[in-house]
Design an enzyme around this catalytic site. Sequence first.
Site, PDB file in Angstrom:
ATOM      1  N   LYS A 110      46.691  54.193  61.392  1.00 60.06           N
ATOM      2  CA  LYS A 110      47.687  54.386  60.644  1.00 60.06           C
ATOM      3  C   LYS A 110      48.909  54.809  61.550  1.00 60.06           C
ATOM      4  O   LYS A 110      48.915  55.805  62.412  1.00 60.06           O
ATOM      5  CB  LYS A 110      47.478  55.170  59.438  1.00 60.06           C
ATOM      6  CG  LYS A 110      48.599  55.377  58.568  1.00 60.06           C
ATOM      7  CD  LYS A 110      48.127  56.592  57.535  1.00 60.06           C
ATOM      8  CE  LYS A 110      49.355  56.753  56.293  1.00 60.06           C
ATOM      9  NZ  LYS A 110      48.756  57.592  55.387  1.00 60.06           N
ATOM     10  N   SER A 120      49.110  56.090  50.557  1.00 56.69           N
ATOM     11  CA  SER A 120      49.947  55.476  51.635  1.00 56.69           C
ATOM     12  C   SER A 120      49.394  54.766  52.705  1.00 56.69           C
ATOM     13  O   SER A 120      50.213  54.169  53.745  1.00 56.69           O
ATOM     14  CB  SER A 120      50.895  56.950  52.166  1.00 56.69           C
ATOM     15  OG  SER A 120      49.938  57.566  52.681  1.00 56.69           O
ATOM     16  N   SER A 139      45.781  59.098  49.442  1.00 59.53           N
ATOM     17  CA  SER A 139      46.417  58.091  50.234  1.00 59.53           C
ATOM     18  C   SER A 139      45.172  57.454  51.331  1.00 59.53           C
ATOM     19  O   SER A 139      45.690  56.424  51.658  1.00 59.53           O
ATOM     20  CB  SER A 139      47.335  58.831  51.334  1.00 59.53           C
ATOM     21  OG  SER A 139      48.547  58.793  50.870  1.00 59.53           O
TER      22      SER A 139
END
Length: 550
Positions: free
Chosen positions: A108, A189, A213
Amino acid sequence: MVSSWFLLRALAIFAPLTSVLGQYDTPAHLPLLLDATAEELTAGLDAGDFTSVDLVNAYVGRILQVNSTLHMVTEINPDAWTIAKELDEERAQGKCRGPLHGLPILIKNNIGTADEMNNTAGSWSLVGARLPRDSTLAAKLRAAGAILLGKTNLSQWANYRSSNSSNGWSAYGGQTYGAYYPGQDPSGSSSGSGVSASLGLAFGTLGTETDGSIISPSQQNNIVGIKPTVGLTSRSLVIPISEHQDSPGPMARTVKDAAYILQAIVGPDQYDNYTTAIPWASNASNVSEPDYVAACTFDALKGKRIGVPRNAIGRRTASTAPIYDAFEAALSVLREAGATVVDNTNYTAYAEYLNSTAEGTVLDADFAPDLAAYLSELIYNPQGVETLADVRNFTRTFPLEDYPDRNTADFDEALALNFTNTDYEAWQAYEEDLYLGGEGGLLGALSTYNLDAVVVPADYASGISAIIGGPVITVPLGAFPSNTTVVTNRRGDLNATAPNIPFGLAFAGALWSEADLIGFAYAYEQRTNVRKKVHPYIEATIELVDVVGS
Ligand SMILES: *[C@@H]1O[C@H](CO)[C@@H](O)[C@H](O)[C@H]1NC(C)=O
Ligand SMILES: *[C@@H]1O[C@H](CO)[C@@H](O)[C@H](O)[C@H]1NC(C)=O
Ligand SMILES: *[C@@H]1O[C@H](CO)[C@@H](O)[C@H](O)[C@H]1NC(C)=O
Ligand SMILES: *[C@@H]1O[C@H](CO)[C@@H](O)[C@H](O)[C@H]1NC(C)=O
Ligand SMILES: *[C@@H]1O[C@H](CO)[C@@H](O)[C@H](O)[C@H]1NC(C)=O
Ligand SMILES: *[C@@H]1O[C@H](CO)[C@@H](O)[C@H](O)[C@H]1NC(C)=O
Ligand SMILES: *[C@@H]1O[C@H](CO)[C@@H](O)[C@H](O)[C@H]1NC(C)=O
Ligand SMILES: *[C@@H]1O[C@H](CO)[C@@H](O)[C@H](O)[C@H]1NC(C)=O
Ligand SMILES: *[C@@H]1O[C@H](CO)[C@@H](O)[C@H](O)[C@H]1NC(C)=O
Ligand SMILES: *[C@@H]1O[C@H](CO)[C@@H](O)[C@H](O)[C@H]1NC(C)=O
Ligand SMILES: *[C@@H]1O[C@H](CO)[C@@H](O)[C@H](O)[C@H]1NC(C)=O
Ligand SMILES: CC(=O)N[C@H]1CO[C@H](CO)[C@@H](O)[C@@H]1O
């Protein structure tokens, strides 16, 4: 749907025509990348059927096939080929660093690396910034032999900027979409990590969770996600929201693949004091380090007591009926696997939890000091942003940040606090959280009903564990049926509910109970194989056969 025309066109540009035909006669010994597991890839590498350089070529080809539609990867590591070649040479010399040796992984875009890749949380304020060293996560993955293939898009600032943005959107990475319906809300997210793992664009991915997330984008992209106990995985040089709740973890297509990744990234770290709480990190305890891969046994549910906290699961409505029906069917699978399902293991303070503002206070109080601590570590800070106030000003004045159409409500709220995370007000809120999620919530239910874990539809898993720093795992449970009415997100730019959008089954338990949760999820996964029954509308088609020997 744009998929088939687009894919053929993209493929024709990328690869010779023979490759297009190649996919139909893939030799049996070359695993297909949509679902290839760590063990299948390692077997092929060991047998010399393909190399890690081949894997990098194939995965990068696949990323480029779908990225202009789905925007799930923001950048590719220019060093990936060199690293793969080195790892191929090590393998040829008989040196194997472990089960991740030579396997490409995507991380990420808030997990730092001291290389050519940017670490931005999706903000232009951090493009070009440089770090003094790799994040501990990245360093551990490299040491384990994984190839850091690139960075995945995310909800900007891990969804701690705006009250009216969209899941998977960042100023730097654009809008990520899911692969199960056109314009699918990918959730967030860790949006790009979810989409990338699901489409087989790497062997697996890393995400980070503060509250939902990892679990949410995992469930909505038909994959497995593990949100570890806070402190099990180091947050050093990961762009933070909250030291009390942030927890990086694996996102992968199978429980066992996720377990392999988790094993490589856990452990004490001098740069993150929360890791000293790991039970086996100290010589004073007699706890030995868990083996998360060995925890993957078919009989893991046998004799276990799994609770269902009904008052924390919401209500079955016409639109959520498919999730509830699949959940009830899953409970039958757990019983058939030898578990005792204990119903109505309710959370006694759940109404107070739903009413509480304590979590928001803890996150707001942590965000400004934790972000400033991260920014202070930069060895090159091109925009000179040193505080949350600087980041807010940048976001409100830099045109590509899309302000005010996407506001800065989360920044504003955190900056409006007149106290910080070392003040009484913040500790009071944290103590409230420990009660609401603890005695009044998950931990109370575990102890009252003598449970090994609870099971819920993944939509309801994250919050109560987030506020106590507890672990959660999600595994594919099903997908919305074809007659589902399409409903957009609040912004109106994503399809949030639609046919074929997946959902997950989540197990949650006590702190440090990851090995148990992994076992339960594995036992369910092996009996149902839900992932293989749900198919993306858009796929990458480049396979190993297209790159081997070229
Ligand atoms: C992914 O897509 C976005 C949007 O089109 C693009 O800006 C970005 O450069 C792409 N990333 C890669 C690695 O191709
Ligand atoms: C990082 O950002 C800079 C500035 O935009 C860009 O030139 C560079 O290519 C980026 N790195 C990668 C690996 O994409
Ligand atoms: C959402 O779904 C509708 C109906 O299928 C489609 O017309 C629309 O283009 C989709 N939205 C996006 C952003 O792709
Ligand atoms: C860890 O705790 C010690 C003692 O309180 C402190 O001096 C140190 O700065 C902390 N380290 C980090 C990385 O937070
Ligand atoms: C545990 O003991 C070993 C050997 O005595 C030592 O090397 C290690 O640093 C100790 N670990 C901790 C966390 O104290
Ligand atoms: C648990 O919660 C459910 C749903 O709110 C409710 O129907 C049930 O009566 C509760 N059971 C107990 C034992 O509190
Ligand atoms: C919810 O909060 C309000 C205002 O703080 C309070 O009056 C009310 O009693 C609370 N309800 C519950 C169930 O905690
Ligand atoms: C806010 O940011 C702009 C550029 O984006 C800069 O010119 C200005 O000095 C900044 N203001 C403050 C108070 O930092
Ligand atoms: C988002 O909120 C801001 C105010 O905070 C408003 O100016 C803007 O129009 C909103 N955007 C959308 C798409 O509603
Ligand atoms: C913050 O403001 C509140 C009310 O205005 C006050 O009671 C509290 O003492 C203040 N806290 C700090 C740390 O200044
Ligand atoms: C979809 O079809 C199922 C089975 O025929 C039916 O039970 C359900 O009510 C339908 N849902 C909608 C939203 O029409
Ligand atoms: C890093 C990068 O190239 N970001 C691009 C992502 O996509 C958006 C549009 O969707 C562009 O505006 C960004 O420049």
